[in-house]
Design a protein around this motif. Structure first.
Motif, short mmCIF file in Angstrom:
data_model
loop_
_atom_site.label_atom_id
_atom_site.label_comp_id
_atom_site.label_asym_id
_atom_site.label_seq_id
_atom_site.Cartn_x
_atom_site.Cartn_y
_atom_site.Cartn_z
N PRO A 386 0.82 -1.22 0.00
CA PRO A 386 0.00 0.00 0.00
C PRO A 386 0.86 1.27 0.00
N ASP A 387 0.19 2.41 -0.16
CA ASP A 387 0.86 3.71 -0.15
C ASP A 387 1.26 4.12 1.27
N LYS A 388 2.13 5.12 1.33
CA LYS A 388 2.46 5.85 2.55
C LYS A 388 3.04 4.96 3.64
N ALA A 389 4.03 4.16 3.27
CA ALA A 389 4.72 3.35 4.27
C ALA A 389 5.76 4.21 4.99
N THR A 412 -1.18 -0.31 11.58
CA THR A 412 -2.15 -1.28 11.07
C THR A 412 -1.52 -2.43 10.32
N ALA A 413 -0.25 -2.31 9.90
CA ALA A 413 0.41 -3.39 9.16
C ALA A 413 1.91 -3.15 9.12
N TYR A 414 2.65 -4.21 8.82
CA TYR A 414 4.09 -4.04 8.64
C TYR A 414 4.59 -4.97 7.54
N PHE A 415 5.77 -4.65 7.03
CA PHE A 415 6.45 -5.48 6.04
C PHE A 415 7.92 -5.54 6.42
N TRP A 424 2.75 0.80 8.49
CA TRP A 424 1.68 1.68 8.02
C TRP A 424 0.83 2.12 9.20
N HIS A 425 0.43 3.36 9.18
CA HIS A 425 -0.43 3.90 10.22
C HIS A 425 -1.79 4.27 9.61
N THR A 426 -2.83 4.07 10.38
CA THR A 426 -4.22 4.33 9.96
C THR A 426 -4.56 3.50 8.73
N GLY A 441 -0.17 -15.35 -11.76
CA GLY A 441 0.37 -14.81 -10.53
C GLY A 441 1.88 -14.68 -10.57
N SER A 442 2.43 -13.97 -9.65
CA SER A 442 3.89 -13.87 -9.54
C SER A 442 4.22 -13.62 -8.07
N ASN A 443 5.49 -13.67 -7.76
CA ASN A 443 5.91 -13.54 -6.37
C ASN A 443 5.89 -12.09 -5.93
N GLY A 444 4.86 -11.67 -5.24
CA GLY A 444 4.80 -10.33 -4.70
C GLY A 444 5.37 -10.31 -3.29
N GLU A 445 5.06 -9.25 -2.58
CA GLU A 445 5.55 -9.12 -1.20
C GLU A 445 4.55 -9.75 -0.22
N ILE A 446 5.02 -9.95 1.00
CA ILE A 446 4.15 -10.44 2.08
C ILE A 446 3.87 -9.28 3.03
N LEU A 447 2.62 -8.93 3.14
CA LEU A 447 2.19 -7.86 4.03
C LEU A 447 1.57 -8.49 5.28
N TYR A 448 1.97 -8.00 6.45
CA TYR A 448 1.44 -8.54 7.70
C TYR A 448 0.40 -7.55 8.24
N LEU A 449 -0.84 -7.98 8.21
CA LEU A 449 -1.98 -7.14 8.59
C LEU A 449 -2.31 -7.34 10.06
#
Length: 837
Positions: A386-389, A412-415, A424-426, A441-449
């Protein structure tokens, strides 16, 4: 803006009935003393546009409820449903819609065009809001006129001047639509900025978040969030002929004029057409700019061009805490632990509200041990972040990054990865599922929500349930494996052949015996001959002898092993193989109803009714979808045609012949390979020599769909006509090329005339139209315009619908040839050029 194809389409739309059936207007003017109210209409002289009042809903609280309001607007008068091109003030309706009496439109005593409340006669809207100067004018010399262009103008009609003075015009205040002759841009002296603003939803004219306008800093067009610096698409700078990022604009014809003017007073874009056609340029609810033409015969809009091409590229299209998928359906989906904020808004096409958390977080402050928090993290794979990391320094592990996030109540999440520790905040905005444009598909990133413990408990409960089911399945599978092993051993003893994993490595003498010395040939192709046979256990087989194969032994066995792992109901099952050093054989299950081409094109085939043909179309689509999206290595078949579609005893289709197949690893979206396939089914990218994607199979599949409809080969139509033309000394060879004919008939709403005569019209119109639409989408020249096979399956199954497709580029050939046909000659005259490349 549209490319060269637009010009041919304009002419074709007119030929097919795209022009409006105009009627003379009773009046196009609001003169002093006139009152327009209720169902009254002001109609342009050409009958094309109407001005009046209408009611539409607006959200009163940003949620589920809505209320009807009165609006003043202009719409296309000749279309079956009201399609507005301008609204007086979408953000501030002229009056509450609860009253049965509508507002009144009139010219005021000081020469202003006003809307009055029917009871109080108070002004609810006026052109004075646009700083109209009516000084030295009176009610006797001011009038409002709806012009043939759709422009509503307030004129001073003083006898002192031969030319009426324009005091105000709706073209200076566009909403979401740009009409021919209108300007998109700004007046440098007055500061007036003419820009398009999207609607909030499809239900009403309330303005939305997206704007289409001329860039303040460069001679280009931009799509952006209104009143912000966030731009998500730009046209590139104007070079005097076209915009640098839209080279399709090269090659104008006399019937479509595009101009970009930049002088000391103004900077604006303007387009004009010189043929009678209903056309518009809009910014839609989803933030895309589209150029469309109305096709009268099909009663639908034909989209000629849209930007950006990928909806996920629109900023915030799915709203916060949602994921946008490049090629999967649905387009937007909520993240785990979240639900749709407004179901009603989503149904109306407005998803910018995104999703809201189901359960609040158990937040702890930075002064409290992070262990005290019950919040957990849920991993999301293949995500474009997402934006604004915010980057966190001096963090050496994923565990430390997660603790840094837990220590902040707003996190709210981290990578954690190659980019270090990001949090990420808010809100999380513009998260996307990492999918290539070809649907893979392809290998994207893993986001921890970050989720509350209650959300994770629900997930854990599901895991427990799944674990129980999996355990039972594993036990059952073990039993089946044991039985399978016994059967394989038994088969091995019977055939005296070597076991090769899940396949049988037959000996040559066994195949010679099973086929009675290869005596019954049931097929032949470029890669060899096929013989009917029977194993000792009475299993029917088809043995394919590969003639002239230059593969080495190791490569042959590796490919056989790969193909042998494919298991799907719509793919022919490979039983085994044989390689004795001199000849190579593939052993398949026998298909009693032979290939699709025999049953479609030959007199000795079985009759295929429409229901059977439709099920064949769905089955082949499912098989290709499996190859493209579900295999360990994506498989591009490269030779989809009726000869390679076999039918079992129940006419269930199965894709066969993987001799040309290309295996592509999941880490790659394209493959560079030599040209392969069959003429008549080859996608344009084969000829250009570029790297291919699974979309080459989509193109071939579209050609097969057209043959399912007609019952005859596409190529044969041209050959037959060529023979006819030779005998009649004409050169009308291309006029009956079936893909072109199908595209034209689809626009004309006459798809039933394309149907195989053997069916005697026994087919559902909706299904025939649906297959023709899908076929014409599949054979688009640009691979990104073609659907994925997963989308094709959903459309065929009726899960989703598809719009009217544009004509493929090769259809322009009809405009490049001389013809004795009167209509075709008029098309050439309208297009005005023989070079549409």
């Amino acid at each position: 803006m549209p490319g060269p194809l637009l010009y041919a389409l304009f002419a074709l739309v007119l030929l097919l009935g795209g022009g409006p059936a105009c009627s003379a207007a009773s009046t196009d003017t609001v003169s002093p003393g006139d009152v327009v109210a209720g169902d009254d209409r002001v109609v342009s002289n050409n009958g094309k546009f109407a001005l009046g009042f209408f009611r539409a809903p607006v959200n009163t609280d940003g949620g589920e409820s809505s209320a009807q309001k009165w609006f003043l607007g202009i719409w296309f008068n000749t279309l079956p449903s009201r399609t507005t091109v301008w609204v007086a003030n979408g953000a501030d309706p002229v009056m509450d819609g609860a009253s049965a009496d509508s507002p009144e439109l009139t010219v005021s005593g000081d020469g202003d065009l006003v809307v009055l409340h029917p009871a109080t006669k108070s002004i609810t809207w006026s052109t004075q809001s646009a700083n109209v100067s009516t000084k030295n004018t009176t009610t006797n010399n001011t009038a409002a006129v709806l012009l043939n262009s759709g422009n509503l103008v307030l004129l001073e009609t003083s006898n002192l001047s031969d030319q009426p003075r324009t005091l105000w015009q709706s073209f200076d205040h566009p909403t979401d639509t740009l009409l021919p002759g209108a300007k998109l841009g700004r007046d440098k002296l007055t500061g007036l900025n003419r820009r398009l603003v999207s609607r909030k939803s499809m239900a009403g004219p309330s303005p939305g978040p997206y704007c289409f306008e001329v860039d303040d800093d460069a001679p280009q067009l931009v799509l952006k969030l209104c009143n912000s610096f966030i731009t998500y698409w730009s046209s590139g700078t104007w070079n005097g002929h076209y915009f640098s990022n839209i080279p399709e604009l090269i090659g104008f014809t006399p019937n479509f004029h595009l101009a970009f003017v930049n002088n000391s007073r103004e900077e604006y874009l303007q387009f004009n057409v010189t043929i009678e056609v209903v056309t518009r340029n809009i910014i839609d609810v989803n933030g895309q700019n589209k150029h469309q033409v109305w096709v009268q015969s099909s009663q639908d809009w034909l989209t000629l061009y849209s930007t950006p091409k990928i909806q996920c590229d629109v900023h915030g299209i799915c709203g916060p805490f949602s994921v946008c998928s490049y090629s999967l359906l649905p387009l937007c989906s909520c993240m785990k632990g979240f639900s749709v904020s407004s179901v009603k808004d989503w149904e109306q096409g407005d998803r910018t509200g995104g999703c809201v958390r189901k359960n609040s977080l158990d937040c702890v402050g930075s002064n409290t041990s992070e262990a005290a928090s019950t919040d957990k993290f849920y991993s999301m794979s293949n995500i474009i972040l997402p934006d604004k990391a915010q980057s966190i320094q001096d963090v050496g592990s994923s565990d430390e990054c997660s603790k840094a996030c837990l220590s902040s109540c707003s996190c709210t999440a981290y990578f954690y990865g190659s980019k270090g520790c990001l949090v990420w905040h808010t809100e999380l905005l513009n998260a996307k599922l990492q999918q290539n444009h070809d649907g893979t598909g392809s290998n994207g990133e893993i986001l921890y929500l970050r989720l509350s413990a209650r959300d994770m408990q629900t997930s854990n409960k599901h895991r427990v349930t799944i674990g129980v089911v999996v355990g039972a399945c594993v036990a059952a599978f073990a039993v089946l494996v044991f039985i399978a092993v016994l059967l394989i051993i038994r088969r091995k003893c019977k055939s005296s052949s070597e076991n090769y994993g899940s396949l049988i490595a037959f000996r040559y003498k066994d195949l010679r015996s099973a086929t009675k010395n290869f005596s019954e040939k049931i097929g032949e192709g470029g890669f060899g001959s096929v013989f009917k046979g029977q194993l000792r256990d009475s299993t029917g087989i088809a043995v394919k002898r590969l003639d002239g194969s230059f593969q080495g032994e190791k490569q042959f066995r590796a490919e056989v092993r790969s193909i042998g792992t494919i298991q799907h109901i719509n793919l022919v099952n490979l039983i085994g193989f044989c390689s004795d050093g001199h000849s190579r054989f593939l052993v398949y299950e026998h298909m009693p109803n032979r290939s699709l081409d025999i049953n479609l094109f030959q007199s000795n085939g079985e009759f295929l009714d429409w229901s059977t043909r439709y099920q064949i179309a769905i089955g082949v689509a499912r098989g290709l979808c499996y190859l493209h999206e579900s295999c360990h290595d994506r498989i591009i078949h490269c030779d989809i045609k009726p000869q390679n579609i076999l039918l079992d005893a129940s006419f269930l289709p199965k894709i066969a012949d993987f001799g040309m197949a290309k295996f592509v690893g999941r880490d790659f979206s394209r493959a560079l390979t030599t040209m392969r396939g069959t003429m008549g089914y080859l996608a344009p990218e084969w000829i250009s020599g570029t790297a291919i994607t699974p979309k080459v199979d989509v193109y071939s599949y579209g050609m097969v769909l057209l043959e399912l409809v007609s019952g005859r080969t596409n190529l044969a139509r041209s050959e037959e006509q060529s023979s006819t033309s030779a005998s009649t000394n004409t050169s009308d060879n291309h006029a009956v090329y079936f893909p072109m004919q199908a595209s034209r008939k689809l626009l004309d709403g006459d798809v039933m005339s394309l149907l195989d005569q053997k069916l005697s019209g026994e087919a559902g119109f909706k299904e025939v139209e649906r297959i023709c639409k899908i076929a014409c989408w599949c054979i688009q020249d640009n691979e990104e315009d073609r659907p994925t096979m997963g989308q094709v399956v959903q459309i065929l199954e009726g899960v989703v619908d598809c719009d009217m497709p544009p004509l493929p580029r090769f259809l322009q050939s009809i405009f490049e040839r001389p013809s004795s046909d009167r209509n075709s000659s008029s098309v050439l005259l309208l297009v005005g050029t023989a070079d549409c490349r």
